[in-house]
Enzyme design. Structure first.
Site, mmCIF file in Angstrom:
data_model
loop_
_atom_site.group_PDB
_atom_site.id
_atom_site.type_symbol
_atom_site.label_atom_id
_atom_site.label_comp_id
_atom_site.label_asym_id
_atom_site.label_seq_id
_atom_site.Cartn_x
_atom_site.Cartn_y
_atom_site.Cartn_z
ATOM 1 N N HIS A 21 0.812 -1.223 0.000
ATOM 2 C CA HIS A 21 0.000 0.000 0.000
ATOM 3 C C HIS A 21 0.845 1.273 0.000
ATOM 4 O O HIS A 21 0.306 2.369 0.142
ATOM 5 C CB HIS A 21 -0.929 0.030 1.217
ATOM 6 C CG HIS A 21 -1.883 -1.121 1.293
ATOM 7 N ND1 HIS A 21 -2.684 -1.489 0.242
ATOM 8 C CD2 HIS A 21 -2.150 -1.993 2.306
ATOM 9 C CE1 HIS A 21 -3.417 -2.538 0.603
ATOM 10 N NE2 HIS A 21 -3.104 -2.873 1.837
ATOM 11 N N ASP A 46 -3.279 -10.997 -0.976
ATOM 12 C CA ASP A 46 -3.754 -10.355 0.239
ATOM 13 C C ASP A 46 -5.238 -10.046 0.067
ATOM 14 O O ASP A 46 -5.726 -9.925 -1.058
ATOM 15 C CB ASP A 46 -2.962 -9.058 0.434
ATOM 16 C CG ASP A 46 -3.087 -8.461 1.823
ATOM 17 O OD1 ASP A 46 -2.225 -8.760 2.671
ATOM 18 O OD2 ASP A 46 -4.038 -7.689 2.050
ATOM 19 N N HIS A 49 -6.660 -7.319 0.629
ATOM 20 C CA HIS A 49 -6.780 -5.948 0.129
ATOM 21 C C HIS A 49 -6.059 -5.808 -1.210
ATOM 22 O O HIS A 49 -5.043 -6.464 -1.447
ATOM 23 C CB HIS A 49 -6.167 -4.953 1.121
ATOM 24 C CG HIS A 49 -6.758 -5.027 2.489
ATOM 25 N ND1 HIS A 49 -6.176 -5.747 3.507
ATOM 26 C CD2 HIS A 49 -7.887 -4.475 3.008
ATOM 27 C CE1 HIS A 49 -6.907 -5.637 4.604
ATOM 28 N NE2 HIS A 49 -7.960 -4.883 4.323
ATOM 29 N N ASP A 109 -4.786 -12.645 5.547
ATOM 30 C CA ASP A 109 -6.005 -11.947 5.974
ATOM 31 C C ASP A 109 -7.218 -12.349 5.149
ATOM 32 O O ASP A 109 -8.314 -11.805 5.321
ATOM 33 C CB ASP A 109 -5.816 -10.421 5.951
ATOM 34 C CG ASP A 109 -5.101 -9.915 4.727
ATOM 35 O OD1 ASP A 109 -4.882 -10.692 3.788
ATOM 36 O OD2 ASP A 109 -4.743 -8.719 4.713
#
Length: 223
Positions: free
Chosen positions: A32, A71, A73, A148
């Site tokens: 990110h 992931d 995200h 996650d």
């Protein structure tokens, strides 16, 4: 910076050793982070730095890289950082309700419904993995192996089990091993609901992270 250094060391290790196909960094995956700011617990983008170093220092071996970001995200930082660089292909498969900032455009973005479980997740990955490897034809893959996606995660909205995460990891490692493509694994996300080290959610996610690296080491020793 130590996170960046670890991923860079793993990258150099696998590229400097002809017989090594896999290397792991037990941190990293800070996908990110952008050129001029960070978000989502990410300050410096270790995968992006390692990609650029690999393309510069190992240009005789590496002309094409694929980032397989699994992931929960989106790998938004990498999507932006490599948007205009055809040498790096960005693939992100994530939950469509897990955006915490502006959605970016990877080369391929696969959005999964909230509550996606093992079989649907694995079948979707099986559809796209041959395209990433056989059509894009990278010489090096970065596997962002966030756990996650697990149902016990505090921030994720998917519903994978321990076995589902293992199947995901094994699918990646087996395919790359068969195709003789080098791989660097980074840790990515995994956020227990209870930070007590003896709690079920904490031990579950730590064990999922452990399984990523155990599977990678086993495949590495077999190569």
């Amino acid at each position: 910076l130590s996170s960046v250094g670890g991923t860079l060391a793993a990258t150099r290790f696998v590229l400097e050793n002809e017989k090594r196909m896999f290397s792991c960094h037990i941190a990293g995956g800070t996908h990110h982070a952008f050129y001029d700011y960070g978000e989502g617990f990410c300050i410096f983008n270790d995968i992006a730095v390692a990609c650029n170093v690999a393309l510069k220092e190992f240009r005789d071996k590496i002309q094409k890289i694929a980032i397989i970001d699994l992931d929960v995200h989106q790998g938004n930082g990498n999507a932006v950082l490599f948007a205009n660089d055809p040498r790096v292909f960005t693939f992100s498969m994530h939950c469509k309700e897990n955006y915490f900032s502006k959605k970016q455009s990877s080369n391929v973005d696969i959005e999964l419904d909230v509550g996606t479980e093992d079989d649907q997740y694995i079948s979707t990955l099986k559809v796209w993995l041959p395209y990433i490897i056989d059509v894009v034809k990278p010489q090096l893959v970065f596997f962002q192996a966030g756990v996650d996606v697990h149902h016990a995660d505090r921030l994720g909205k998917l519903k994978l089990t321990n076995e589902g995460v293992r199947r995901r990891n094994q699918l990646i490692f087996d395919y790359l091993h068969r195709k003789n493509i080098k791989c660097v694994v980074t840790m990515g996300g995994g956020y227990p609901r209870d930070l007590n080290p003896t709690s079920e959610s904490f031990t579950t996610l730590v064990n999922c992270h452990f399984d990523v690296y155990q599977s990678c080491i086993e495949k590495s020793l077999a190569s």
